[in-house]
Motif scaffolding. Structure first.
Motif, PDB file in Angstrom:
ATOM      1  N   GLN A 215       0.839  -1.205   0.000  1.00  0.00           N
ATOM      2  CA  GLN A 215       0.000   0.000   0.000  1.00  0.00           C
ATOM      3  C   GLN A 215       0.869   1.249   0.000  1.00  0.00           C
ATOM      4  OE1 GLN A 215      -2.181  -1.081   3.561  1.00  0.00           O
ATOM      5  NE2 GLN A 215      -4.110  -1.026   2.421  1.00  0.00           N
TER       6      GLN A 215
ATOM      7  N   THR B 269       2.190   1.913  -3.330  1.00  0.00           N
ATOM      8  CA  THR B 269       1.122   2.486  -4.169  1.00  0.00           C
ATOM      9  C   THR B 269       0.928   3.955  -3.851  1.00  0.00           C
ATOM     10  OG1 THR B 269       0.013   0.349  -4.363  1.00  0.00           O
ATOM     11  CG2 THR B 269      -1.327   2.307  -4.779  1.00  0.00           C
ATOM     12  N   TYR B 270       0.883   4.302  -2.557  1.00  0.00           N
ATOM     13  CA  TYR B 270       0.747   5.713  -2.164  1.00  0.00           C
ATOM     14  C   TYR B 270       1.896   6.550  -2.724  1.00  0.00           C
ATOM     15  CZ  TYR B 270      -2.572   4.040   1.434  1.00  0.00           C
ATOM     16  OH  TYR B 270      -3.613   3.467   2.110  1.00  0.00           O
TER      17      TYR B 270
ATOM     18  N   GLU C 209       3.764   5.918  -5.415  1.00  0.00           N
ATOM     19  CA  GLU C 209       3.597   6.063  -6.867  1.00  0.00           C
ATOM     20  C   GLU C 209       2.529   7.111  -7.185  1.00  0.00           C
ATOM     21  OE1 GLU C 209       5.369   4.932  -9.454  1.00  0.00           O
ATOM     22  OE2 GLU C 209       6.729   4.117  -7.943  1.00  0.00           O
ATOM     23  N   GLU C 210       1.424   7.075  -6.446  1.00  0.00           N
ATOM     24  CA  GLU C 210       0.358   8.069  -6.651  1.00  0.00           C
ATOM     25  C   GLU C 210       0.868   9.471  -6.325  1.00  0.00           C
ATOM     26  OE1 GLU C 210      -2.761   6.607  -4.095  1.00  0.00           O
ATOM     27  OE2 GLU C 210      -3.409   5.096  -5.554  1.00  0.00           O
ATOM     28  N   ALA C 211       1.665   9.583  -5.255  1.00  0.00           N
ATOM     29  CA  ALA C 211       2.216  10.887  -4.868  1.00  0.00           C
ATOM     30  C   ALA C 211       3.145  11.417  -5.953  1.00  0.00           C
ATOM     31  CB  ALA C 211       2.949  10.775  -3.529  1.00  0.00           C
ATOM     32  N   ARG C 212       4.001  10.553  -6.488  1.00  0.00           N
ATOM     33  CA  ARG C 212       4.901  10.968  -7.580  1.00  0.00           C
ATOM     34  C   ARG C 212       4.103  11.497  -8.762  1.00  0.00           C
ATOM     35  NH1 ARG C 212       8.015   5.684  -7.110  1.00  0.00           N
ATOM     36  NH2 ARG C 212       9.618   6.215  -5.590  1.00  0.00           N
ATOM     37  N   ALA C 213       3.058  10.766  -9.124  1.00  0.00           N
ATOM     38  CA  ALA C 213       2.231  11.182 -10.264  1.00  0.00           C
ATOM     39  C   ALA C 213       1.560  12.522  -9.986  1.00  0.00           C
ATOM     40  CB  ALA C 213       1.185  10.110 -10.576  1.00  0.00           C
ATOM     41  N   THR C 214       1.098  12.720  -8.765  1.00  0.00           N
ATOM     42  CA  THR C 214       0.448  13.977  -8.392  1.00  0.00           C
ATOM     43  C   THR C 214       1.431  15.133  -8.448  1.00  0.00           C
ATOM     44  OG1 THR C 214      -1.148  12.816  -7.004  1.00  0.00           O
ATOM     45  CG2 THR C 214      -0.814  15.159  -6.549  1.00  0.00           C
TER      46      THR C 214
ATOM     47  N   GLN D 210       2.225  15.981 -11.976  1.00  0.00           N
ATOM     48  CA  GLN D 210       1.107  16.726 -12.559  1.00  0.00           C
ATOM     49  C   GLN D 210       1.201  18.207 -12.180  1.00  0.00           C
ATOM     50  OE1 GLN D 210      -2.753  15.297 -11.290  1.00  0.00           O
ATOM     51  NE2 GLN D 210      -3.853  16.901 -12.369  1.00  0.00           N
TER      52      GLN D 210
ATOM     53  N   LYS E 199      -8.001  14.896  -5.939  1.00  0.00           N
ATOM     54  CA  LYS E 199      -7.427  13.652  -5.442  1.00  0.00           C
ATOM     55  C   LYS E 199      -7.693  13.393  -3.960  1.00  0.00           C
ATOM     56  CE  LYS E 199      -3.965  13.589  -9.022  1.00  0.00           C
ATOM     57  NZ  LYS E 199      -4.201  12.386  -9.765  1.00  0.00           N
TER      58      LYS E 199
ATOM     59  N   LYS F 159      -1.794  12.768   2.688  1.00  0.00           N
ATOM     60  CA  LYS F 159      -2.963  11.946   2.390  1.00  0.00           C
ATOM     61  C   LYS F 159      -3.435  11.291   3.682  1.00  0.00           C
ATOM     62  CE  LYS F 159      -4.192   7.737  -0.180  1.00  0.00           C
ATOM     63  NZ  LYS F 159      -5.169   8.165  -1.158  1.00  0.00           N
TER      64      LYS F 159
END
Length: 194
Positions: free
Chosen positions: A27, A30-31, A33-38, A41, A81, A192
């Motif tokens: 998890q 995953t968090y 990876e999501e943070a990197r993408a955010t 962006q 998000k 988050k």
């Protein structure tokens, strides 16, 4: 006797609740990876708008992109998000960019890592922390001064007069000049709730 039976049950419930809010390594990955993408962006959206403003209106008007658009971009991404994302720095231009205690520790770590030869790509950190009653995933990505940044953040003596005037008007307490390329400018910070 009844108390003995309730106590283990209550303890088990507390432990299960704690485990439910502690992310597994998968998890957390995953968090991250999501943070990197955010963060990408935010950086790409803001960077694109800054480059467009620089090209179309010049660096003095690009100052307004950072002042007006950057907070709106961060707010829109945060709302979309369900997180909180912002830029932080020790040498702030915007008073809302002052780091909290956790962010300050990470910024100091980033400075030390840069001094030891780390690259901009290496400046990343994440952790799950307890904030009051909430466990929170926190992530930071360091921002290193690039050549284009020097027009507004470089040596005050070499910043163009129009930019200096705009900065004096828009940011009377500006502390964000005097940088050299590859110095730590600050970071994007993400929170988050879990």
């Amino acid at each position: 006797m009844q108390t003995r039976h309730l106590y283990p049950a209550a303890l088990a419930a507390i432990l299960l609740a704690a485990c439910a809010t502690t992310p597994s390594p998968e998890q957390r990955a995953t968090y991250t990876e999501e943070a990197r993408a955010t963060v990408n962006q935010l950086v790409q959206t803001l960077g694109g708008e800054l480059k467009t403003a620089m090209k179309e209106a010049g660096p003095a008007e690009a100052v307004m992109v950072c002042k007006e658009r950057a907070p709106k971009i961060a707010a829109a991404i945060s709302e979309e998000k369900g997180i909180k994302v912002r830029r932080v720095t020790f040498r702030n231009r915007n008073p809302k960019s002052v780091p909290d205690a956790w962010e300050s520790q990470v910024l100091h770590d980033f400075e030390q890592r840069l001094a030891k030869g780390a690259t901009a790509a290496d400046l990343e950190y994440s952790e799950v922390v307890q904030e009051g009653d909430t466990r929170t995933f926190r992530y930071m990505k360091g921002l290193v001064v690039q050549g284009i940044c020097m027009t507004c953040h470089g040596n005050p003596e070499t910043i163009p007069d129009g930019v200096k005037a705009k900065l004096a008007t828009e940011y009377p307490n500006d502390q964000a000049t005097g940088y050299l390329p590859n110095m730590l400018r600050g970071a994007v910070s993400l929170k988050k709730p879990l």
